[in-house]
Design a protein around this motif. Structure first.
Motif, PDB file in Angstrom:
ATOM      1  N   VAL A 151       0.813  -1.387   0.031  1.00 12.80           N
ATOM      2  CA  VAL A 151      -0.152  -0.020   0.037  1.00 12.80           C
ATOM      3  C   VAL A 151       0.828   1.377   0.002  1.00 12.80           C
ATOM      4  O   VAL A 151       0.648   2.003  -0.894  1.00 12.80           O
ATOM      5  N   VAL A 154       1.256   4.119  -3.002  1.00 11.65           N
ATOM      6  CA  VAL A 154       0.943   5.316  -2.649  1.00 11.65           C
ATOM      7  C   VAL A 154       1.948   6.157  -2.993  1.00 11.65           C
ATOM      8  O   VAL A 154       1.634   7.256  -3.901  1.00 11.65           O
ATOM      9  N   GLN A 209      -6.317   2.774  -4.140  1.00 14.31           N
ATOM     10  CA  GLN A 209      -5.784   1.697  -3.638  1.00 14.31           C
ATOM     11  C   GLN A 209      -5.965   1.305  -2.142  1.00 14.31           C
ATOM     12  O   GLN A 209      -5.971  -0.003  -1.874  1.00 14.31           O
ATOM     13  N   ILE A 210      -6.268   2.053  -1.237  1.00 18.21           N
ATOM     14  CA  ILE A 210      -6.301   1.874  -0.046  1.00 18.21           C
ATOM     15  C   ILE A 210      -7.509   1.373   0.198  1.00 18.21           C
ATOM     16  O   ILE A 210      -7.914   0.221   1.083  1.00 18.21           O
ATOM     17  N   HIS A 262      -0.631   6.066  -6.585  1.00 21.36           N
ATOM     18  CA  HIS A 262      -1.951   5.156  -6.551  1.00 21.36           C
ATOM     19  C   HIS A 262      -2.285   5.592  -5.115  1.00 21.36           C
ATOM     20  O   HIS A 262      -2.003   5.054  -3.964  1.00 21.36           O
ATOM     21  N   GLY A 263      -3.544   6.569  -4.836  1.00 11.86           N
ATOM     22  CA  GLY A 263      -3.870   6.953  -3.504  1.00 11.86           C
ATOM     23  C   GLY A 263      -5.151   6.244  -3.044  1.00 11.86           C
ATOM     24  O   GLY A 263      -5.166   5.169  -2.613  1.00 11.86           O
ATOM     25  N   ARG A 264      -6.212   7.046  -2.676  1.00 12.46           N
ATOM     26  CA  ARG A 264      -7.315   6.670  -2.066  1.00 12.46           C
ATOM     27  C   ARG A 264      -7.943   5.302  -2.670  1.00 12.46           C
ATOM     28  O   ARG A 264      -8.311   4.427  -1.873  1.00 12.46           O
TER      29      ARG A 264
END
Length: 330
Positions: free
Chosen positions: A121, A125, A133-134, A129-131
């Motif tokens: 993760v 990020v 991916q989370i 690849h932000g929100r």
């Protein structure tokens, strides 16, 4: 491995092979677990202790195998780096080994698993690849948790409590660690030689229980005891080169699959290195070999090699490599 797997397509196929292998071994381990009779493969007596899981005498080493395989599927799922039609199969190939890992009840393996999930993760990020991916990671962990609960992991793990006497307990591990450190202090320069711990250890053993100690449950201290400072420096150089090169490959990734494979390989190696603080997975040939293979992937360039990939939200377009072909005149 670097010579045999030169392009991104080659490593993509190898990642699928690993996931299929992990799925098959995990299914065997799950079946064996719920029908466990105290024997390996249901018929092989364990004369020297251990709790088998799948083809491994020690369940912690099965966990080491899964640690090296699962990150490939997790990273591809989180980065959505595969064709949509294959995502369902990829999910199954990833979730079943995770469930088997928890069923093995390896504390070191479970901690290492969460470590590699966190690394995947974080690295994703950092690469933009932000929100999404989370959120995807949370959904995958939710499904994995549901699968583990469905398997009845709590009750299944309790069944292993009666067999814990077959394994090395915590106090014994601490004693072996201290005794191995004393070996290093007495032979600081070059150690006692690779593979000689079993022969030398009895002279330093402070808590004799009638068993043979062939490995310290810490690969780093055992490496120092057997190879000394010289071997320790060589290992440290290997790790430094590995981390530096692996990070460089991640920063230069050209598309989602390239990034996912390198992140997964780096996370897998980091998980096993962490697990090696409390076990000796690097002395198990299958796990050591797979660790080196993942190291090769993490540090290797993966050019597209002219393969065509599906377009869409799951992929970033990769420029084709133009190869200048030599001509021969007669």
């Amino acid at each position: 491995m670097v010579q045999g797997f030169e392009t991104l397509g080659h490593w993509r196929g190898f990642a699928w092979f690993l996931l299929a292998l992990g799925f098959a071994v995990s299914v065997l381990g799950i079946l064996q677990h719920f029908t466990f009779n105290g024997k390996l493969y249901w018929f092989r007596e364990l004369r020297y202790g251990g709790i088998p899981f799948g083809p491994y005498v020690n369940r912690n080493h099965f966990a080491g195998l899964i640690e090296l395989i699962v990150p490939a599927g997790l990273s591809i799922l989180l980065l959505r780096a595969e064709d949509r039609d294959r995502m369902s199969l990829l999910t199954v190939f990833t979730l079943v080994p995770i469930g088997a890992l928890f069923l093995s009840a390896s504390r070191g393996g479970i901690v290492a698993f969460f470590l590699e999930v966190g690394l995947i993760v974080i690295l994703g990020v950092l690469r933009g690849h932000g929100r999404s991916q989370i959120v995807a990671g949370a959904v995958i962990l939710l499904f994995a948790g549901g699968f583990v609960v469905w398997l009845g992991a709590g009750k299944a793990i309790d069944r292993f409590e009666s067999y814990r006497k077959l394994e090395v307990n915590e106090s014994r591990r601490a004693e072996m660690l201290r005794d191995s450190w004393r070996i290093f202090l007495d032979h600081p320069a070059m150690g006692i030689g690779l593979g000689t711990l079993e022969d030398v250890f009895p002279r330093y053993e402070t808590l004799y229980d009638g068993t043979i100690v062939n490995h310290t449950h810490n690969d780093y201290v055992e490496a120092l005891a057997e190879t000394g400072v010289i071997g320790g420096i060589i290992c440290a150089c290997f790790l430094l080169i590995f981390f530096f090169t692996a990070w460089a490959r991640i920063t230069r990734a050209q598309n989602s699959l390239d990034l996912a494979l390198h992140i997964g390989a780096l996370s897998a190696c980091c998980a096993l290195l962490a697990h090696s603080l409390v076990d000796f997975n690097l002395h198990i040939p299958s796990n050591a070999f797979l660790f080196l293979v993942q190291s090769a992937l993490a540090t290797s360039a993966t050019p597209a090699g002219g393969e065509s990939y599906p377009e869409g939200s799951y992929w970033k377009q990769t420029p084709k490599l133009h190869v200048r072909r030599a001509t021969q005149t007669v």
